[in-house]
Design a protein around this motif. Sequence first.
Motif, PDB file in Angstrom:
ATOM      1  N   VAL A   1       1.198 -16.944  -1.559  1.00 48.72           N
ATOM      2  CA  VAL A   1       0.190 -15.891  -1.573  1.00 48.72           C
ATOM      3  C   VAL A   1       0.862 -14.520  -1.471  1.00 48.72           C
ATOM      4  O   VAL A   1       0.483 -13.568  -2.161  1.00 48.72           O
ATOM      5  N   ALA A   2       1.896 -14.433  -0.630  1.00 49.88           N
ATOM      6  CA  ALA A   2       2.623 -13.162  -0.484  1.00 49.88           C
ATOM      7  C   ALA A   2       3.269 -12.769  -1.812  1.00 49.88           C
ATOM      8  O   ALA A   2       3.225 -11.606  -2.220  1.00 49.88           O
ATOM      9  N   LEU A   3       3.850 -13.740  -2.491  1.00 44.20           N
ATOM     10  CA  LEU A   3       4.485 -13.442  -3.786  1.00 44.20           C
ATOM     11  C   LEU A   3       3.459 -13.045  -4.842  1.00 44.20           C
ATOM     12  O   LEU A   3       3.777 -12.325  -5.784  1.00 44.20           O
ATOM     13  N   ARG A   4       2.217 -13.488  -4.668  1.00 40.63           N
ATOM     14  CA  ARG A   4       1.141 -13.075  -5.587  1.00 40.63           C
ATOM     15  C   ARG A   4       0.587 -11.704  -5.229  1.00 40.63           C
ATOM     16  O   ARG A   4      -0.319 -11.214  -5.874  1.00 40.63           O
ATOM     17  N   GLY A   5       1.092 -11.126  -4.116  1.00 38.32           N
ATOM     18  CA  GLY A   5       0.723  -9.733  -3.845  1.00 38.32           C
ATOM     19  C   GLY A   5      -0.224  -9.502  -2.688  1.00 38.32           C
ATOM     20  O   GLY A   5      -0.727  -8.401  -2.513  1.00 38.32           O
ATOM     21  N   LEU A   6      -0.453 -10.536  -1.855  1.00 38.93           N
ATOM     22  CA  LEU A   6      -1.315 -10.340  -0.678  1.00 38.93           C
ATOM     23  C   LEU A   6      -0.455 -10.492   0.573  1.00 38.93           C
ATOM     24  O   LEU A   6       0.028 -11.582   0.870  1.00 38.93           O
ATOM     25  N   CYS A   7      -0.233  -9.391   1.289  1.00 33.27           N
ATOM     26  CA  CYS A   7       0.665  -9.420   2.445  1.00 33.27           C
ATOM     27  C   CYS A   7       0.014  -8.781   3.651  1.00 33.27           C
ATOM     28  O   CYS A   7      -0.651  -7.754   3.541  1.00 33.27           O
ATOM     29  N   ARG A   8       0.251  -9.380   4.808  1.00 34.54           N
ATOM     30  CA  ARG A   8      -0.193  -8.741   6.047  1.00 34.54           C
ATOM     31  C   ARG A   8       1.031  -8.107   6.696  1.00 34.54           C
ATOM     32  O   ARG A   8       2.157  -8.564   6.499  1.00 34.54           O
TER      33      ARG A   8
ATOM     34  N   LEU B   1      13.776  -6.467   2.026  1.00 37.65           N
ATOM     35  CA  LEU B   1      13.851  -6.510   0.560  1.00 37.65           C
ATOM     36  C   LEU B   1      14.464  -7.813   0.070  1.00 37.65           C
ATOM     37  O   LEU B   1      13.999  -8.405  -0.901  1.00 37.65           O
ATOM     38  N   GLN B   2      15.482  -8.276   0.758  1.00 35.81           N
ATOM     39  CA  GLN B   2      16.113  -9.509   0.267  1.00 35.81           C
ATOM     40  C   GLN B   2      15.188 -10.713   0.482  1.00 35.81           C
ATOM     41  O   GLN B   2      15.292 -11.708  -0.232  1.00 35.81           O
ATOM     42  N   ARG B   3      14.253 -10.579   1.438  1.00 32.65           N
ATOM     43  CA  ARG B   3      13.262 -11.632   1.642  1.00 32.65           C
ATOM     44  C   ARG B   3      12.477 -11.890   0.353  1.00 32.65           C
ATOM     45  O   ARG B   3      12.122 -13.005   0.017  1.00 32.65           O
ATOM     46  N   ARG B   4      12.207 -10.794  -0.350  1.00 36.69           N
ATOM     47  CA  ARG B   4      11.455 -10.926  -1.597  1.00 36.69           C
ATOM     48  C   ARG B   4      12.217 -11.768  -2.623  1.00 36.69           C
ATOM     49  O   ARG B   4      11.634 -12.386  -3.490  1.00 36.69           O
TER      50      ARG B   4
ATOM     51  N   GLY C   1      13.908 -14.308  -1.907  1.00 36.59           N
ATOM     52  CA  GLY C   1      13.933 -15.708  -1.515  1.00 36.59           C
ATOM     53  C   GLY C   1      15.069 -16.124  -0.621  1.00 36.59           C
ATOM     54  O   GLY C   1      15.340 -17.301  -0.473  1.00 36.59           O
ATOM     55  N   SER C   2      15.766 -15.158  -0.010  1.00 34.41           N
ATOM     56  CA  SER C   2      16.858 -15.556   0.887  1.00 34.41           C
ATOM     57  C   SER C   2      16.514 -15.178   2.324  1.00 34.41           C
ATOM     58  O   SER C   2      17.294 -14.563   3.017  1.00 34.41           O
ATOM     59  N   SER C   3      15.319 -15.594   2.747  1.00 39.61           N
ATOM     60  CA  SER C   3      14.799 -15.130   4.034  1.00 39.61           C
ATOM     61  C   SER C   3      15.629 -15.586   5.221  1.00 39.61           C
ATOM     62  O   SER C   3      15.612 -14.966   6.270  1.00 39.61           O
ATOM     63  N   HIS C   4      16.369 -16.666   5.077  1.00 44.81           N
ATOM     64  CA  HIS C   4      17.097 -17.175   6.240  1.00 44.81           C
ATOM     65  C   HIS C   4      18.544 -16.692   6.265  1.00 44.81           C
ATOM     66  O   HIS C   4      19.347 -17.170   7.026  1.00 44.81           O
ATOM     67  N   GLN C   5      18.857 -15.755   5.395  1.00 46.11           N
ATOM     68  CA  GLN C   5      20.250 -15.315   5.317  1.00 46.11           C
ATOM     69  C   GLN C   5      20.395 -13.861   5.708  1.00 46.11           C
ATOM     70  O   GLN C   5      21.010 -13.075   5.020  1.00 46.11           O
ATOM     71  N   PHE C   6      19.801 -13.502   6.866  1.00 45.76           N
ATOM     72  CA  PHE C   6      19.826 -12.092   7.223  1.00 45.76           C
ATOM     73  C   PHE C   6      21.205 -11.659   7.693  1.00 45.76           C
ATOM     74  O   PHE C   6      21.442 -10.527   8.000  1.00 45.76           O
ATOM     75  N   TRP C   7      22.143 -12.585   7.731  1.00 47.11           N
ATOM     76  CA  TRP C   7      23.510 -12.216   8.085  1.00 47.11           C
ATOM     77  C   TRP C   7      24.359 -11.937   6.843  1.00 47.11           C
ATOM     78  O   TRP C   7      25.560 -11.819   6.910  1.00 47.11           O
ATOM     79  N   LEU C   8      23.707 -11.834   5.684  1.00 45.87           N
ATOM     80  CA  LEU C   8      24.457 -11.557   4.458  1.00 45.87           C
ATOM     81  C   LEU C   8      25.365 -10.343   4.647  1.00 45.87           C
ATOM     82  O   LEU C   8      24.986  -9.388   5.298  1.00 45.87           O
ATOM     83  N   PRO C   9      26.554 -10.361   4.082  1.00 49.23           N
ATOM     84  CA  PRO C   9      27.447  -9.224   4.245  1.00 49.23           C
ATOM     85  C   PRO C   9      26.846  -7.958   3.642  1.00 49.23           C
ATOM     86  O   PRO C   9      26.055  -8.011   2.710  1.00 49.23           O
ATOM     87  N   SER C  10      27.272  -6.813   4.186  1.00 52.29           N
ATOM     88  CA  SER C  10      26.616  -5.568   3.789  1.00 52.29           C
ATOM     89  C   SER C  10      26.840  -5.251   2.319  1.00 52.29           C
ATOM     90  O   SER C  10      26.017  -4.611   1.692  1.00 52.29           O
ATOM     91  N   ARG C  11      27.959  -5.749   1.729  1.00 45.79           N
ATOM     92  CA  ARG C  11      28.147  -5.460   0.294  1.00 45.79           C
ATOM     93  C   ARG C  11      27.073  -6.151  -0.551  1.00 45.79           C
ATOM     94  O   ARG C  11      26.713  -5.682  -1.623  1.00 45.79           O
TER      95      ARG C  11
ATOM     96  N   LEU D   1       7.967   1.646  10.308  1.00 45.67           N
ATOM     97  CA  LEU D   1       9.006   0.777   9.748  1.00 45.67           C
ATOM     98  C   LEU D   1       8.418  -0.585   9.371  1.00 45.67           C
ATOM     99  O   LEU D   1       8.744  -1.158   8.314  1.00 45.67           O
ATOM    100  N   GLU D   2       7.532  -1.057  10.227  1.00 46.48           N
ATOM    101  CA  GLU D   2       6.878  -2.351   9.967  1.00 46.48           C
ATOM    102  C   GLU D   2       6.105  -2.283   8.644  1.00 46.48           C
ATOM    103  O   GLU D   2       6.113  -3.236   7.848  1.00 46.48           O
ATOM    104  N   ILE D   3       5.459  -1.142   8.392  1.00 45.31           N
ATOM    105  CA  ILE D   3       4.736  -0.983   7.125  1.00 45.31           C
ATOM    106  C   ILE D   3       5.735  -0.959   5.957  1.00 45.31           C
ATOM    107  O   ILE D   3       5.517  -1.601   4.930  1.00 45.31           O
ATOM    108  N   ALA D   4       6.864  -0.283   6.145  1.00 46.12           N
ATOM    109  CA  ALA D   4       7.882  -0.253   5.083  1.00 46.12           C
ATOM    110  C   ALA D   4       8.402  -1.661   4.778  1.00 46.12           C
ATOM    111  O   ALA D   4       8.582  -2.027   3.612  1.00 46.12           O
ATOM    112  N   THR D   5       8.617  -2.463   5.825  1.00 48.67           N
ATOM    113  CA  THR D   5       9.152  -3.810   5.584  1.00 48.67           C
ATOM    114  C   THR D   5       8.101  -4.692   4.901  1.00 48.67           C
ATOM    115  O   THR D   5       8.445  -5.571   4.119  1.00 48.67           O
ATOM    116  N   THR D   6       6.825  -4.421   5.176  1.00 49.92           N
ATOM    117  CA  THR D   6       5.770  -5.176   4.481  1.00 49.92           C
ATOM    118  C   THR D   6       5.677  -4.732   3.028  1.00 49.92           C
ATOM    119  O   THR D   6       5.514  -5.556   2.117  1.00 49.92           O
TER     120      THR D   6
END
Length: 250
Positions: free
Chosen positions: A76-83, A104-107, A109-119, A156-161
């Motif tokens: 549903v979030a990918l279809r454009g409905l987000c809380r 942004l990277q959550r979009r 599809g790598s939601s569980h990889q928040f430790w991705l290197p900064s590059r 910030l929470e609104i920006a992340t949404t």
Amino acid sequence: MSIVLEARQVSKNFGGFHAVRNVNLRVQEGNIHALIGPNGAGKTTLFGLLTRFHSASSGSIFLKGEDITAKGPAEVALRGLCRSFQISSIFPGLTLRDNVRVALQRRYGSSHQFWLPSRVLSRFDDEAEQLLDLVGLTSLAQRLCSEVSYGRKRALEIATTLAMQPKVLLLDEPIAGMAAGDVPMIVELIRSVAKDRTVVMVEHNLSVVESLCDKVTVLVRGEVMAEGTYREIRDNPAVREAYIGAGYEV
Ligand SMILES: Nc1ncnc2c1ncn2[C@@H]1O[C@H](COP(=O)(O)OP(=O)(O)O)[C@@H](O)[C@H]1O
Ligand SMILES: [Mg+2]
């Protein structure tokens, strides 16, 4: 004007308790639509039903005419409905910029990889700058989230949404708990993000509802009591009674 989000006869029981009962809701594209009602009325539960965090006990939900009742929350979030997510989903030890880059990277599809290197995260730099600018946080981009005010955290929470590129954005009490001085900032932010998307918001502050919202739905004890413009709602005797009975000023 077309209906972008619709609930038809939606109910939610928690162990026999009717938190939401036979709710019909039609949100017009481009509107800021308020959902108001006393505490415990079922507003947050209804948001959970619309975004599929809760499964409905009965009834159907439509997004842009498509039946999403059986879809999962990510779909549903990918279809454009987000809380907007609760503030706890923001990482206090990261800078504001990194919080947006992680969102942004959550979009992608790598939601569980928040430790991705900064590059890797740097791919999202331009978009992160745009989002920070949109919510007025550019000058604080390098600050740690833990160092900024509650109001800035909500921005910030609104920006992340917004990083999910929602067409319909659901905000649950976006100014609750905020210092009075921060309220105009968030009100203006909501007005500006609503320019090219639909917003549904739960809000207790009725002067905010009056200044922002095109339409208001009143929920009381899980049911829709009234719907209309702010003025129509304000003058409705049943609404006044429900509100005054619950200790609110109308
Ligand atoms: N997960 C749950 N389990 C049982 N009862 C719940 C649950 N979530 C909410 N409720 C109940 O449903 C009612 C509506 O809650 P909620 O949707 O949070 O109201 P509101 O957001 O309007 O204040 C409340 O009585 C609440 O206690
Ligand atoms: Mg609530």
